[in-house]
Design an enzyme around this catalytic site. Structure first.
Site, PDB file in Angstrom:
ATOM      1  N   ASN A 216       4.528   3.917  -0.319  1.00 44.75           N
ATOM      2  CA  ASN A 216       3.367   4.172  -0.183  1.00 44.75           C
ATOM      3  C   ASN A 216       3.178   5.786  -0.241  1.00 44.75           C
ATOM      4  O   ASN A 216       4.590   6.371  -0.445  1.00 44.75           O
ATOM      5  CB  ASN A 216       2.724   4.061   1.365  1.00 44.75           C
ATOM      6  CG  ASN A 216       3.461   4.391   2.266  1.00 44.75           C
ATOM      7  OD1 ASN A 216       3.622   5.597   2.477  1.00 44.75           O
ATOM      8  ND2 ASN A 216       4.189   3.588   3.060  1.00 44.75           N
ATOM      9  N   ASP A 284       3.607  -2.553   5.380  1.00 43.54           N
ATOM     10  CA  ASP A 284       3.289  -3.929   6.191  1.00 43.54           C
ATOM     11  C   ASP A 284       4.068  -4.964   5.562  1.00 43.54           C
ATOM     12  O   ASP A 284       4.265  -5.976   6.384  1.00 43.54           O
ATOM     13  CB  ASP A 284       1.850  -3.910   5.953  1.00 43.54           C
ATOM     14  CG  ASP A 284       0.937  -2.872   6.790  1.00 43.54           C
ATOM     15  OD1 ASP A 284       1.493  -2.628   7.793  1.00 43.54           O
ATOM     16  OD2 ASP A 284      -0.103  -2.361   6.324  1.00 43.54           O
ATOM     17  N   LYS A 294      17.189  -7.278 -12.525  1.00 40.23           N
ATOM     18  CA  LYS A 294      15.882  -6.658 -12.716  1.00 40.23           C
ATOM     19  C   LYS A 294      15.007  -7.711 -13.342  1.00 40.23           C
ATOM     20  O   LYS A 294      15.474  -8.659 -14.206  1.00 40.23           O
ATOM     21  CB  LYS A 294      16.152  -5.493 -13.995  1.00 40.23           C
ATOM     22  CG  LYS A 294      14.648  -5.007 -14.095  1.00 40.23           C
ATOM     23  CD  LYS A 294      14.947  -3.945 -15.343  1.00 40.23           C
ATOM     24  CE  LYS A 294      13.598  -3.281 -15.742  1.00 40.23           C
ATOM     25  NZ  LYS A 294      13.709  -2.730 -17.048  1.00 40.23           N
ATOM     26  N   PRO A 311       8.442  -6.306  10.140  1.00 40.50           N
ATOM     27  CA  PRO A 311       8.296  -6.197  11.830  1.00 40.50           C
ATOM     28  C   PRO A 311       7.610  -4.898  12.042  1.00 40.50           C
ATOM     29  O   PRO A 311       7.616  -4.158  11.273  1.00 40.50           O
ATOM     30  CB  PRO A 311       9.856  -5.995  12.223  1.00 40.50           C
ATOM     31  CG  PRO A 311      10.434  -5.336  11.152  1.00 40.50           C
ATOM     32  CD  PRO A 311       9.704  -6.114   9.685  1.00 40.50           C
ATOM     33  N   ASP A 312       6.810  -4.961  13.154  1.00 42.63           N
ATOM     34  CA  ASP A 312       6.016  -3.824  13.675  1.00 42.63           C
ATOM     35  C   ASP A 312       7.001  -3.180  14.525  1.00 42.63           C
ATOM     36  O   ASP A 312       6.899  -3.394  15.594  1.00 42.63           O
ATOM     37  CB  ASP A 312       4.600  -4.250  14.086  1.00 42.63           C
ATOM     38  CG  ASP A 312       3.657  -3.035  14.376  1.00 42.63           C
ATOM     39  OD1 ASP A 312       4.027  -2.081  14.776  1.00 42.63           O
ATOM     40  OD2 ASP A 312       2.593  -3.338  14.022  1.00 42.63           O
ATOM     41  N   ILE A 313       7.359  -1.749  14.069  1.00 40.34           N
ATOM     42  CA  ILE A 313       8.282  -0.969  15.006  1.00 40.34           C
ATOM     43  C   ILE A 313       7.338  -0.475  16.183  1.00 40.34           C
ATOM     44  O   ILE A 313       7.791  -0.780  17.404  1.00 40.34           O
ATOM     45  CB  ILE A 313       8.726   0.055  14.265  1.00 40.34           C
ATOM     46  CG1 ILE A 313       9.674  -0.538  12.831  1.00 40.34           C
ATOM     47  CG2 ILE A 313       9.615   1.002  14.997  1.00 40.34           C
ATOM     48  CD1 ILE A 313       9.887   0.504  11.714  1.00 40.34           C
ATOM     49  N   PHE A 331       0.400   6.418  15.542  1.00 43.67           N
ATOM     50  CA  PHE A 331      -0.492   6.802  14.557  1.00 43.67           C
ATOM     51  C   PHE A 331      -1.363   5.837  14.090  1.00 43.67           C
ATOM     52  O   PHE A 331      -0.724   4.740  13.723  1.00 43.67           O
ATOM     53  CB  PHE A 331       0.050   7.837  13.524  1.00 43.67           C
ATOM     54  CG  PHE A 331       0.522   9.208  13.938  1.00 43.67           C
ATOM     55  CD1 PHE A 331       1.260   9.597  14.842  1.00 43.67           C
ATOM     56  CD2 PHE A 331      -0.260  10.389  13.236  1.00 43.67           C
ATOM     57  CE1 PHE A 331       1.557  10.864  15.385  1.00 43.67           C
ATOM     58  CE2 PHE A 331       0.222  11.672  13.440  1.00 43.67           C
ATOM     59  CZ  PHE A 331       0.947  11.963  14.751  1.00 43.67           C
ATOM     60  N   LYS A 345      -6.128  -0.611  17.328  1.00 41.81           N
ATOM     61  CA  LYS A 345      -4.688  -0.550  17.451  1.00 41.81           C
ATOM     62  C   LYS A 345      -3.871  -0.333  18.726  1.00 41.81           C
ATOM     63  O   LYS A 345      -2.953  -0.856  19.082  1.00 41.81           O
ATOM     64  CB  LYS A 345      -4.070   0.366  16.101  1.00 41.81           C
ATOM     65  CG  LYS A 345      -4.049  -0.261  14.965  1.00 41.81           C
ATOM     66  CD  LYS A 345      -3.761   0.966  13.904  1.00 41.81           C
ATOM     67  CE  LYS A 345      -4.225   0.374  12.470  1.00 41.81           C
ATOM     68  NZ  LYS A 345      -4.275   1.431  11.292  1.00 41.81           N
ATOM     69  N   LYS A 349      -1.307  -2.971  19.901  1.00 41.63           N
ATOM     70  CA  LYS A 349       0.201  -2.705  19.686  1.00 41.63           C
ATOM     71  C   LYS A 349       0.539  -2.350  21.206  1.00 41.63           C
ATOM     72  O   LYS A 349       1.789  -2.358  21.498  1.00 41.63           O
ATOM     73  CB  LYS A 349       0.410  -1.510  18.739  1.00 41.63           C
ATOM     74  CG  LYS A 349      -0.116  -1.755  17.637  1.00 41.63           C
ATOM     75  CD  LYS A 349       0.302  -1.071  16.488  1.00 41.63           C
ATOM     76  CE  LYS A 349      -0.097  -1.386  15.120  1.00 41.63           C
ATOM     77  NZ  LYS A 349       0.852  -1.106  13.806  1.00 41.63           N
TER      78      LYS A 349
END
Ligand code: CTP
Length: 407
Positions: A216, A284, A294, A311-313, A331, A345, A349
């Site tokens: 990203n 994500d 390749k 995984p969501d840290i 954030f 969020k 979370k």
């Protein structure tokens, strides 16, 4: 400082430049004493220094190769002078002669030592040593004033008998004094002293095959600025960074990772921490199995990419059964419905504060990669808007808020 407790020098790297003064012999003891305290010491021995101490004695005590020559092919192959000057937490010039001080002021780079001093981006300290008249000479005092103005740190010379038979100021500081000054230099001070803070930053790269990845637009600027601001308040900072083009901040333990899974492991490895701040724009999803070779085009047929969730840290740290940092900050990068998404969020979370981050365009420039940010900080006591301010200011304000939380 007794050797039973951990010295602030432990794990720090010194580049010691030994100048041409009779007091160079004191550096042998200095090397021994700082190494006992866990410091690693690399040495540049100037031509003048070589008249007083030998590479063999220094190398024997430091346990490292001694660098002497700017134009040495072997030295440059093993370790270029630029790397030598940057792979240190501090450069100490001892003894710093009048000639060396003058060259430093003028930016002369006519040998390995002066070139390293000009090429470095690390703090520099000098321990001058010379005849008393040379020390008091208006030229030396003018050079000293300029060096101090340039940010060079000073271990002042002592008064006493000089090797030339005269008495006065100009003796190289005692080894005890040098060790104490180095320890003071590396002792963090500030309101967050004693706090360990973990910060994630940057994007993550999720491999598709050996040449492609999912990523990203995150530059890492906001996370790095937060790490620096917390360091400046005295915190011990662990910065877990995805790939960025930024320079690692000095005085911060920076761990480079690529993927979300590596980022989570690195975070867990640095725990326990008092605070965790998840600034990273973690991808994500990742490809369930990245291809070993390749992936080739197949007559217009698109390759099937099976994505699975990373995984969501932030969530993992917030909901950890053990070692949960007492303050966890997330954030929320949003382009619409900022407050509603951020609030959701925070709840989902389980973090304590959330910085709602409008990542749409500010003044025609994208927040992702830009130098400004627009945030609302939501804590249990209310919310604050910090609108269109530089990322460095967001970092300083957040660091101050964390300081206030602990007082
Ligand atoms: N985060 C994380 N690990 C992830 C995803 C996000 O630690 N796998 C953290 C981010 O560092 C940030 C917060 O969670 O502190 C919110 O990230 P954001 O990208 O805004 O939200 P997502 O959780 O990815 O949700 P969505 O994509 O639906 O907005």
């Amino acid at each position: 400082m007794t050797l039973d407790s951990k010295s602030p020098l432990d794990g720090k790297r010194l580049l010691l430049i030994i100048g041409g003064g009779i007091a160079a012999y004191k550096c042998l003891d200095l090397i021994r004493r700082v190494r006992e305290r866990g410091m690693t010491v690399r040495t540049i021995l100037t031509k003048g220094g070589e008249q007083f101490v030998t590479p063999l004695s220094i190398g024997g005590l430091s346990g490292e190769k001694v660098y002497t020559d700017l134009f040495s092919l072997t030295d440059e192959t093993e370790m270029g002078h630029i790397r030598l000057s940057r792979e240190a937490d501090l450069i100490l010039v001892a003894p710093a002669t009048a000639d060396m001080m003058a060259k430093m002021v003028a930016g002369i780079s006519d040998n390995l030592a002066t070139t390293a001093l000009l090429a470095t981006d690390k703090p520099v300290m000098i321990a001058p040593s010379m005849n008393s008249r040379m020390w008091h000479h208006i030229a030396t005092q003018r050079n000293l004033a300029q060096l101090i103005q340039d940010g060079v740190h000073l271990i002042p010379p002592a008064d006493g008998d000089l090797a030339c038979g005269e008495v006065g100021a100009g003796r190289l500081a005692d080894v005890d004094e040098m060790v104490t000054t180095l320890e003071k230099f590396f002792t963090p001070t500030g309101p967050l002293n004693g706090k360990h803070i973990l910060t994630t930053a940057g994007p993550t790269y999720e491999p598709i095959d050996p040449v492609r990845y999912i990523a990203n637009r995150s530059s890492g600027k906001q996370g790095y600025a937060i790490a620096r601001a917390l360091r400046d308040l005295g915190a011990r900072v662990s910065l877990i960074s995805g790939p960025t083009s930024l320079t690692e901040p000095t005085g911060v333990e920076t761990i480079q990772v690529e993927t979300a899974c590596e980022m989570l492991t690195a975070c867990q490895n640095v725990l326990p921490a008092d605070v965790a701040i998840c600034v990273a724009a973690v991808a994500d999803w990742r490809v369930s199995t990245s291809a070993a070779q390749k992936i080739k085009k197949q007559n217009g047929a698109l390759p099937p990419l099976e994505l699975i969730e990373n995984p969501d840290i932030l969530q993992t740290l917030s909901q950890a059964a053990s070692n949960r940092p007492s303050l966890v900050i997330g954030f929320a990068a949003e382009t619409e419905n900022l407050m509603a998404h951020a609030e959701a969020k925070l709840q989902r979370k389980g973090c304590d504060w959330i910085v709602a981050n409008d990542v749409s365009v500010i003044n025609g420039k994208s927040v992702m990669g830009g130098d400004h940010n627009k945030v609302t900080v939501m804590t249990n006591t209310g919310s604050e808007d910090w609108d269109n301010i530089p990322k460095d200011h967001v970092a300083e304000k957040l660091a101050k808020k964390i300081e206030k939380h602990f007082t």
